[in-house]
Write a protein that holds these residues in place. Structure first.
Motif, PDB file in Angstrom:
ATOM      1  N   GLU A   1      -9.541 -44.203 -27.763  1.00 17.40           N
ATOM      2  CA  GLU A   1      -8.802 -45.344 -28.319  1.00 17.40           C
ATOM      3  C   GLU A   1      -9.150 -45.623 -29.792  1.00 17.40           C
ATOM      4  OE1 GLU A   1     -10.524 -45.301 -25.522  1.00 17.40           O
ATOM      5  OE2 GLU A   1     -11.869 -47.012 -25.313  1.00 17.40           O
ATOM      6  N   GLY A   2     -10.334 -45.189 -30.233  1.00 14.61           N
ATOM      7  CA  GLY A   2     -10.708 -45.378 -31.644  1.00 14.61           C
ATOM      8  C   GLY A   2      -9.881 -44.493 -32.571  1.00 14.61           C
ATOM      9  N   LEU A   3      -9.228 -43.469 -31.986  1.00 13.50           N
ATOM     10  CA  LEU A   3      -8.477 -42.507 -32.813  1.00 13.50           C
ATOM     11  C   LEU A   3      -7.007 -42.909 -32.975  1.00 13.50           C
ATOM     12  CD1 LEU A   3      -9.788 -39.176 -31.154  1.00 13.50           C
ATOM     13  CD2 LEU A   3     -10.894 -40.590 -32.871  1.00 13.50           C
ATOM     14  N   GLY A   4      -6.631 -44.051 -32.379  1.00 15.12           N
ATOM     15  CA  GLY A   4      -5.223 -44.455 -32.323  1.00 15.12           C
ATOM     16  C   GLY A   4      -4.537 -44.570 -33.671  1.00 15.12           C
TER      17      GLY A   4
ATOM     18  N   ARG B   1      -9.348 -52.664 -27.409  1.00 17.48           N
ATOM     19  CA  ARG B   1     -10.239 -51.897 -28.305  1.00 17.48           C
ATOM     20  C   ARG B   1      -9.416 -51.117 -29.342  1.00 17.48           C
ATOM     21  NH1 ARG B   1     -13.880 -50.885 -23.599  1.00 17.48           N
ATOM     22  NH2 ARG B   1     -12.715 -48.991 -23.158  1.00 17.48           N
ATOM     23  N   MET B   2      -8.276 -50.574 -28.880  1.00 19.97           N
ATOM     24  CA  MET B   2      -7.420 -49.803 -29.781  1.00 19.97           C
ATOM     25  C   MET B   2      -6.823 -50.734 -30.857  1.00 19.97           C
ATOM     26  SD  MET B   2      -4.836 -46.843 -28.748  1.00 19.97           S
ATOM     27  CE  MET B   2      -3.661 -47.778 -27.847  1.00 19.97           C
ATOM     28  N   ASP B   3      -6.383 -51.920 -30.424  1.00 18.50           N
ATOM     29  CA  ASP B   3      -5.811 -52.879 -31.379  1.00 18.50           C
ATOM     30  C   ASP B   3      -6.852 -53.292 -32.411  1.00 18.50           C
ATOM     31  OD1 ASP B   3      -3.445 -52.711 -30.064  1.00 18.50           O
ATOM     32  OD2 ASP B   3      -3.639 -54.612 -28.972  1.00 18.50           O
ATOM     33  N   GLU B   4      -8.101 -53.460 -31.946  1.00 22.09           N
ATOM     34  CA  GLU B   4      -9.155 -53.887 -32.860  1.00 22.09           C
ATOM     35  C   GLU B   4      -9.406 -52.798 -33.922  1.00 22.09           C
ATOM     36  OE1 GLU B   4     -12.962 -54.841 -31.010  1.00 22.09           O
ATOM     37  OE2 GLU B   4     -13.793 -54.597 -33.045  1.00 22.09           O
ATOM     38  N   ALA B   5      -9.445 -51.538 -33.462  1.00 21.69           N
ATOM     39  CA  ALA B   5      -9.658 -50.431 -34.409  1.00 21.69           C
ATOM     40  C   ALA B   5      -8.516 -50.383 -35.417  1.00 21.69           C
ATOM     41  CB  ALA B   5      -9.767 -49.113 -33.649  1.00 21.69           C
TER      42      ALA B   5
ATOM     43  N   ARG C   1      -8.840 -53.226 -37.958  1.00 23.50           N
ATOM     44  CA  ARG C   1      -9.907 -52.946 -38.943  1.00 23.50           C
ATOM     45  C   ARG C   1      -9.397 -51.969 -39.995  1.00 23.50           C
ATOM     46  NH1 ARG C   1     -14.984 -51.482 -35.363  1.00 23.50           N
ATOM     47  NH2 ARG C   1     -15.929 -50.747 -37.286  1.00 23.50           N
ATOM     48  N   ARG C   2      -8.616 -50.977 -39.521  1.00 21.79           N
ATOM     49  CA  ARG C   2      -8.057 -49.977 -40.434  1.00 21.79           C
ATOM     50  C   ARG C   2      -7.075 -50.640 -41.423  1.00 21.79           C
ATOM     51  NH1 ARG C   2      -7.475 -44.323 -40.091  1.00 21.79           N
ATOM     52  NH2 ARG C   2      -8.656 -44.267 -38.172  1.00 21.79           N
ATOM     53  N   LEU C   3      -6.206 -51.491 -40.859  1.00 23.83           N
ATOM     54  CA  LEU C   3      -5.204 -52.146 -41.718  1.00 23.83           C
ATOM     55  C   LEU C   3      -5.860 -53.009 -42.789  1.00 23.83           C
ATOM     56  CD1 LEU C   3      -2.376 -53.222 -39.231  1.00 23.83           C
ATOM     57  CD2 LEU C   3      -2.190 -51.626 -41.140  1.00 23.83           C
ATOM     58  N   ALA C   4      -7.014 -53.601 -42.412  1.00 24.16           N
ATOM     59  CA  ALA C   4      -7.689 -54.503 -43.358  1.00 24.16           C
ATOM     60  C   ALA C   4      -8.392 -53.737 -44.475  1.00 24.16           C
ATOM     61  CB  ALA C   4      -8.695 -55.365 -42.605  1.00 24.16           C
TER      62      ALA C   4
ATOM     63  N   HIS D   1     -15.443 -42.754 -32.044  1.00 25.73           N
ATOM     64  CA  HIS D   1     -14.855 -41.712 -31.199  1.00 25.73           C
ATOM     65  C   HIS D   1     -14.560 -40.471 -32.028  1.00 25.73           C
ATOM     66  CE1 HIS D   1     -13.269 -44.848 -28.090  1.00 25.73           C
ATOM     67  NE2 HIS D   1     -14.474 -44.415 -27.782  1.00 25.73           N
ATOM     68  N   GLU D   2     -14.819 -39.301 -31.426  1.00 33.42           N
ATOM     69  CA  GLU D   2     -14.430 -38.027 -32.049  1.00 33.42           C
ATOM     70  C   GLU D   2     -13.749 -37.214 -30.962  1.00 33.42           C
ATOM     71  OE1 GLU D   2     -17.512 -36.846 -35.632  1.00 33.42           O
ATOM     72  OE2 GLU D   2     -17.888 -36.049 -33.637  1.00 33.42           O
ATOM     73  N   ILE D   3     -12.725 -36.463 -31.340  1.00 33.81           N
ATOM     74  CA  ILE D   3     -11.967 -35.754 -30.301  1.00 33.81           C
ATOM     75  C   ILE D   3     -12.814 -34.687 -29.605  1.00 33.81           C
ATOM     76  CG2 ILE D   3     -10.839 -34.012 -31.791  1.00 33.81           C
ATOM     77  CD1 ILE D   3      -8.277 -34.947 -29.916  1.00 33.81           C
ATOM     78  N   GLY D   4     -13.727 -34.055 -30.361  1.00 36.26           N
ATOM     79  CA  GLY D   4     -14.543 -32.973 -29.784  1.00 36.26           C
ATOM     80  C   GLY D   4     -15.385 -33.435 -28.606  1.00 36.26           C
ATOM     81  N   THR D   5     -15.847 -34.669 -28.648  1.00 33.73           N
ATOM     82  CA  THR D   5     -16.729 -35.199 -27.602  1.00 33.73           C
ATOM     83  C   THR D   5     -16.053 -35.190 -26.232  1.00 33.73           C
ATOM     84  OG1 THR D   5     -17.131 -36.820 -29.338  1.00 33.73           O
ATOM     85  CG2 THR D   5     -18.403 -37.087 -27.340  1.00 33.73           C
TER      86      THR D   5
END
Ligand SMILES: Cc1cc2nc3c(=O)[nH]c(=O)nc-3n(C[C@H](O)[C@H](O)[C@H](O)COP(=O)(O)OP(=O)(O)OC[C@H]3O[C@@H](n4cnc5c(N)ncnc54)[C@H](O)[C@@H]3O)c2cc1C
Length: 324
Positions: A134-137, A214-218, A221-224, A156-160
């Motif tokens: 969800e952090g990658l959204g 959690r996805m919305d929060e990430a 944060r990105r938008l800000a 989050h990382e996709i490889g994990t």
């Protein structure tokens, strides 16, 4: 670029071979495209051929044929992490954003093709009550590009979460274990010339509402903190491993926000983003600005910034270049 008669003949021969391969495999092949149309920075020169497979089997077959015919190629997802230079690129671009396939969910395992949109996948799995990406959204691009770069954000990382990766080998689709891949910071052990076709991710069951929040929060944060709607490739440079200060802050402290070189500008919102402007924006400007940043950081902080964005130079044989 001026060609000798011999080079011209060779190019013509390649064009004919390519037309034949694409027609035989039933794959769309186009001429006359430019990187400026295919990358998020909206810069970059003409491409000899763009080939767009729609299935994993087609993509595996096509790269096998290209390799057999000695025709150089490069895989491109959404072009959100690539800066291609302004010259004519004499190789084939394998455009994968039409190779979407269908997302298949089996318990906590999710199988997806490389051309599928990463933000779309994050929404799909969140709705299905599966957590882990969800952090990658908010990361633009395809699943294939994310795997190649080991895309990551907000812990989050996709490889994990990658259980297996499907790759093209000898014209076939082959599964390799995710554990056999080195997943580093925005870098993997996949080699130039390796085509990623899809992956199976192992996620964890959780409440869809909690995952969504959690996805919305990430995303907020990105938008800000990042420019949105601007033509960028995300962070231009990696964060230096030995420094506690992030690259964006470092560039900001040098007073470089808003600095311009022709059509390229250091984003006033986030100093590690270079954005381009105008109909005829040039890769040359973005590169010159990037080098100016590196020079200042080298001189004033003693740190050698490493590119996070991939620089694609026009080169007749891209397979001979290493990852930059
Ligand atoms: C606004 C913005 C924000 C961003 N934020 C982040 C972030 O937070 N974290 C992050 O990690 N990245 C971020 N990025 C960078 C970028 O979105 C990611 O690297 C993304 O995963 C790239 O996917 P793509 O499909 O666009 O790949 P492309 O840019 O098309 O390709 C990137 C590389 O992957 C290779 N590749 C692509 N598909 C395949 C395939 N199927 N097989 C083999 N090789 C392939 C290409 O050859 C190239 O080397 C951001 C970019 C933008 C524009």
């Amino acid at each position: 670029m001026d060609f000798t008669d011999e080079e011209h003949d060779q190019l013509e021969k390649r064009h004919r071979a390519l037309e034949e391969i694409a027609a035989r495999l039933g794959v769309r092949a186009e001429r006359g495209k430019r990187f400026a149309e295919l990358t998020s920075l909206r810069v970059g020169g003409a491409i000899d051929w763009v080939i767009s497979p729609e299935t994993e089997a087609q993509a595996a077959a096509i790269v096998y044929e290209l390799d057999q015919a000695g025709i150089g190629w490069r895989a491109l997802g959404s072009g959100s992490n690539v800066l291609a230079d302004d010259s004519d690129h004499h190789y084939v671009v394998l455009s994968l954003s039409n190779m979407k396939g269908e997302v298949r969910i089996d318990g906590e395992l999710v199988s997806v093709s490389a051309g599928y949109s990463l933000p779309r996948l994050c929404i799909d799995v969140a709705r299905a009550g599966l957590s882990g990406i969800e952090g990658l959204g908010g990361i633009p691009g395809t699943v294939g590009g994310a795997l190649w770069m080991n895309a990551g954000a907000y812990d989050h990382e996709i490889g994990t979460v990658t259980e297996t990766v499907r790759v093209a080998r000898e014209g076939k689709v082959v599964d390799i274990p995710g554990a056999s891949v080195e997943w580093n910071y925005r870098h993997t052990s996949f080699r130039e010339g390796e085509l990623l076709l899809g992956a199976t991710l192992r996620l964890t069951s959780d409440d869809p509402e909690v995952i969504k929040s959690r996805m919305d929060e990430a995303k907020s944060r990105r938008l800000a903190t990042q420019p949105h709607g601007a033509r960028s490739a995300g962070c231009f440079f990696k964060n230096p491993p030995a420094s506690t200060t992030g690259t964006g802050k470092m560039i900001d402290e040098l007073g470089m926000k808003g600095q311009r070189r022709g059509s390229a500008i250091v984003s006033p919102v986030h100093a590690n983003f270079i954005v381009t402007e105008g109909e005829n924006a040039r890769a040359e400007d973005a590169l010159a600005l990037a080098e100016e940043i590196r020079e200042r950081v080298r001189k004033e902080q003693g740190i050698e910034l490493e590119y996070e964005v991939e620089l694609w130079r026009a080169n007749p044989d891209p397979q001979s270049e290493g990852k930059e």
